[in-house]
Design a protein around this motif. Sequence first.
Motif, PDB file in Angstrom:
ATOM      1  N   VAL A  30      -1.269  10.033  25.243  1.00 58.64           N
ATOM      2  CA  VAL A  30      -2.819   9.062  24.308  1.00 58.64           C
ATOM      3  C   VAL A  30      -3.201   7.727  25.286  1.00 58.64           C
ATOM      4  N   LYS A  31      -2.248   7.165  26.205  1.00 61.47           N
ATOM      5  CA  LYS A  31      -2.735   6.432  27.050  1.00 61.47           C
ATOM      6  C   LYS A  31      -4.159   6.904  28.024  1.00 61.47           C
ATOM      7  N   GLY A  32      -3.799   7.773  28.638  1.00 59.88           N
ATOM      8  CA  GLY A  32      -4.752   9.168  28.893  1.00 59.88           C
ATOM      9  C   GLY A  32      -6.211   9.049  28.343  1.00 59.88           C
ATOM     10  N   LEU A  33      -6.509   9.193  26.736  1.00 60.83           N
ATOM     11  CA  LEU A  33      -7.429   9.315  26.131  1.00 60.83           C
ATOM     12  C   LEU A  33      -8.092   7.872  26.618  1.00 60.83           C
ATOM     13  N   GLN A  34      -7.604   6.667  27.575  1.00 60.17           N
ATOM     14  CA  GLN A  34      -8.184   5.939  27.386  1.00 60.17           C
ATOM     15  C   GLN A  34      -9.417   5.408  28.822  1.00 60.17           C
ATOM     16  N   ASN A  35     -10.437   5.407  29.044  1.00 54.84           N
ATOM     17  CA  ASN A  35     -11.065   5.520  30.005  1.00 54.84           C
ATOM     18  C   ASN A  35     -12.348   4.161  30.399  1.00 54.84           C
ATOM     19  N   GLU A  36     -13.344   4.438  31.028  1.00 58.24           N
ATOM     20  CA  GLU A  36     -13.738   3.267  31.196  1.00 58.24           C
ATOM     21  C   GLU A  36     -15.498   3.732  29.769  1.00 58.24           C
ATOM     22  N   TYR A  37     -15.257   4.971  29.393  1.00 56.66           N
ATOM     23  CA  TYR A  37     -16.184   5.205  28.081  1.00 56.66           C
ATOM     24  C   TYR A  37     -15.364   4.714  26.911  1.00 56.66           C
ATOM     25  N   ASN A  38     -14.328   5.189  27.016  1.00 57.98           N
ATOM     26  CA  ASN A  38     -13.283   4.460  25.752  1.00 57.98           C
ATOM     27  C   ASN A  38     -11.668   3.204  25.662  1.00 57.98           C
ATOM     28  N   PRO A  39     -12.555   2.001  26.487  1.00 60.14           N
ATOM     29  CA  PRO A  39     -11.893   0.446  27.083  1.00 60.14           C
ATOM     30  C   PRO A  39     -10.633   0.765  25.413  1.00 60.14           C
ATOM     31  N   TYR A  40     -11.360   0.703  24.578  1.00 57.38           N
ATOM     32  CA  TYR A  40     -10.302   0.043  23.476  1.00 57.38           C
ATOM     33  C   TYR A  40      -9.259   1.077  22.737  1.00 57.38           C
ATOM     34  N   GLY A  83       3.482  12.742  11.428  1.00 57.25           N
ATOM     35  CA  GLY A  83       2.249  13.084  12.419  1.00 57.25           C
ATOM     36  C   GLY A  83       2.124  11.641  12.836  1.00 57.25           C
ATOM     37  N   GLY A  84       1.938  11.208  12.145  1.00 56.32           N
ATOM     38  CA  GLY A  84       0.951   9.923  12.720  1.00 56.32           C
ATOM     39  C   GLY A  84       2.214   9.304  13.975  1.00 56.32           C
ATOM     40  N   SER A  85       3.509   9.077  13.586  1.00 63.41           N
ATOM     41  CA  SER A  85       3.711   8.673  14.652  1.00 63.41           C
ATOM     42  C   SER A  85       4.369   9.965  15.793  1.00 63.41           C
ATOM     43  N   SER A  86       4.440  11.291  15.269  1.00 62.84           N
ATOM     44  CA  SER A  86       4.749  11.612  16.683  1.00 62.84           C
ATOM     45  C   SER A  86       3.376  12.112  17.997  1.00 62.84           C
ATOM     46  N   SER A  87       2.398  11.953  17.227  1.00 67.50           N
ATOM     47  CA  SER A  87       0.916  12.036  17.384  1.00 67.50           C
ATOM     48  C   SER A  87       0.438  10.859  18.576  1.00 67.50           C
ATOM     49  N   LEU A  88       1.255   9.789  17.841  1.00 61.91           N
ATOM     50  CA  LEU A  88       1.094   8.431  18.798  1.00 61.91           C
ATOM     51  C   LEU A  88       2.733   8.533  20.022  1.00 61.91           C
ATOM     52  N   GLY A  89       3.629   9.501  19.255  1.00 63.10           N
ATOM     53  CA  GLY A  89       4.330   9.501  20.712  1.00 63.10           C
ATOM     54  C   GLY A  89       5.605   8.633  20.419  1.00 63.10           C
TER      55      GLY A  89
ATOM     56  N   CYS B  45      -3.797  11.746  14.041  1.00 65.36           N
ATOM     57  CA  CYS B  45      -3.668  12.785  14.484  1.00 65.36           C
ATOM     58  C   CYS B  45      -4.985  14.027  14.900  1.00 65.36           C
ATOM     59  N   ARG B  46      -5.962  13.459  13.892  1.00 66.00           N
ATOM     60  CA  ARG B  46      -7.313  13.934  14.466  1.00 66.00           C
ATOM     61  C   ARG B  46      -8.073  13.777  15.446  1.00 66.00           C
ATOM     62  N   ILE B  47      -8.015  12.296  15.679  1.00 65.18           N
ATOM     63  CA  ILE B  47      -8.448  12.179  16.754  1.00 65.18           C
ATOM     64  C   ILE B  47      -7.581  12.098  18.621  1.00 65.18           C
ATOM     65  N   VAL B  48      -6.310  11.846  18.173  1.00 64.98           N
ATOM     66  CA  VAL B  48      -5.577  12.183  19.048  1.00 64.98           C
ATOM     67  C   VAL B  48      -5.828  14.055  19.513  1.00 64.98           C
ATOM     68  N   ASP B 130      -2.781  32.855  14.759  1.00 64.34           N
ATOM     69  CA  ASP B 130      -1.976  33.283  16.797  1.00 64.34           C
ATOM     70  C   ASP B 130      -0.378  32.860  17.400  1.00 64.34           C
ATOM     71  N   ASP B 131      -0.902  31.714  16.559  1.00 60.22           N
ATOM     72  CA  ASP B 131       1.013  30.910  16.754  1.00 60.22           C
ATOM     73  C   ASP B 131       0.428  29.328  15.907  1.00 60.22           C
ATOM     74  N   PHE B 132       1.931  28.827  15.937  1.00 62.60           N
ATOM     75  CA  PHE B 132       1.651  27.611  15.150  1.00 62.60           C
ATOM     76  C   PHE B 132       2.762  26.768  16.378  1.00 62.60           C
ATOM     77  N   LYS B 133       2.822  25.313  15.859  1.00 57.17           N
ATOM     78  CA  LYS B 133       3.255  24.219  16.735  1.00 57.17           C
ATOM     79  C   LYS B 133       3.790  22.897  15.622  1.00 57.17           C
ATOM     80  N   GLU B 134       4.630  22.640  16.081  1.00 58.34           N
ATOM     81  CA  GLU B 134       5.187  21.192  15.317  1.00 58.34           C
ATOM     82  C   GLU B 134       4.526  19.484  16.584  1.00 58.34           C
ATOM     83  N   LYS B 135       3.417  19.089  15.941  1.00 56.57           N
ATOM     84  CA  LYS B 135       2.626  18.092  16.516  1.00 56.57           C
ATOM     85  C   LYS B 135       4.356  17.295  17.341  1.00 56.57           C
ATOM     86  N   PRO B 136       3.283  17.059  18.183  1.00 61.40           N
ATOM     87  CA  PRO B 136       2.003  16.365  18.953  1.00 61.40           C
ATOM     88  C   PRO B 136       1.641  17.938  19.202  1.00 61.40           C
ATOM     89  N   LEU B 137       0.211  17.829  19.233  1.00 62.95           N
ATOM     90  CA  LEU B 137      -0.627  18.910  20.407  1.00 62.95           C
ATOM     91  C   LEU B 137      -0.653  18.342  22.084  1.00 62.95           C
TER      92      LEU B 137
END
Lengths: 157, 151
Positions: A30-40, A83-89, B45-48, B130-137
């Motif tokens: 997630v941190k890796g998605l931050q760059n100069e185009y997306n500093p925030y 979903g949100g927790s895991s996607s954030l880490g 989730c969508r953004i990430v 074709d496949d499935f996964k638990e988040k996160p991607l």
Amino acid sequence: MAGTDLRAQLNNFIKAMHDQGILDEHFEHVKGLQNEYNPYFVLEIVSIFCRDAENVIAEVTKFLDEPVVDYVKTIGLVHQLRGGSSSLGGSRMAIACRELRQATQDNKKEECLQALEKVKREFSTLHEKLNVISQMERTILTNEGSMVQCIPSGSIY
Amino acid sequence: MAPAIEGMVPAIESSEGNNKMNKGYQYPSWKKKLRGLVVDNEELCRIVEKGIMGLCGVETQAVETGEAAVELIASGATFDIIVIDRFLPSMTGPETARKMREMGVESKIIGLFALYFEGDEEEFVAAGVDDFKEKPLSPNWLVPMLRELDN
């Protein structure tokens, strides 16, 4: 230099959170998605997570407080939270959400309430640490001269 | 700093290709221009997920609903990889996947679960994913799949 010191402090803080299991490797992606185009990016993601998690936890609390619990709706909310927790880490919180989901399987209100308390504790811990990270990020961005008065909407897309 | 991914090379200062470069690690570049679609109702989730796909070299669009995804495909958009969340507001993830297959979509379709328990995948698999996964991607999971698509 001050900027380098702060960045190092932030990295050490995040490493400590990894060591405690509060964050997992996905936060690095997630941190890796931050760059100069997306500093925030990190700031905005943390903000979205905290806002949404608070709302969802409040709703789950409401449903579990009802005399007759709507487990279908509760399960949907728990999925959202995990979903949100895991996607954030947010590893420990994601685990707590899984335990809550497991508790809903048996429709046992008391177990659900206990599991919900654990989710709340983990969220409280995660929220506190994320606030520290956000504060440090803001300071770093200010020092780097990237901070502007208004963050344009949709900037992280 | 993003962690190393198996097969990745150290970062180089470059703006070539359709990849975002991050200091420290270079995410993959592909022979083909890979296009992806994320279908997820949850904003974070969508953004990430979109961001991770982008980091992995996939030019990615993101929509919130199955209906929006189907509309995009009906309008002629094509994708190499489509990632669909299980729980969507009206048209569910499996329903969306099924509809796409009925429309002749041959893309790689991945079913995503916020929480997976054994047996949950049946509906998705029956719908033609074709496949499935638990988040996160994660990039580590995605990259081998993308490598296959690129070949």
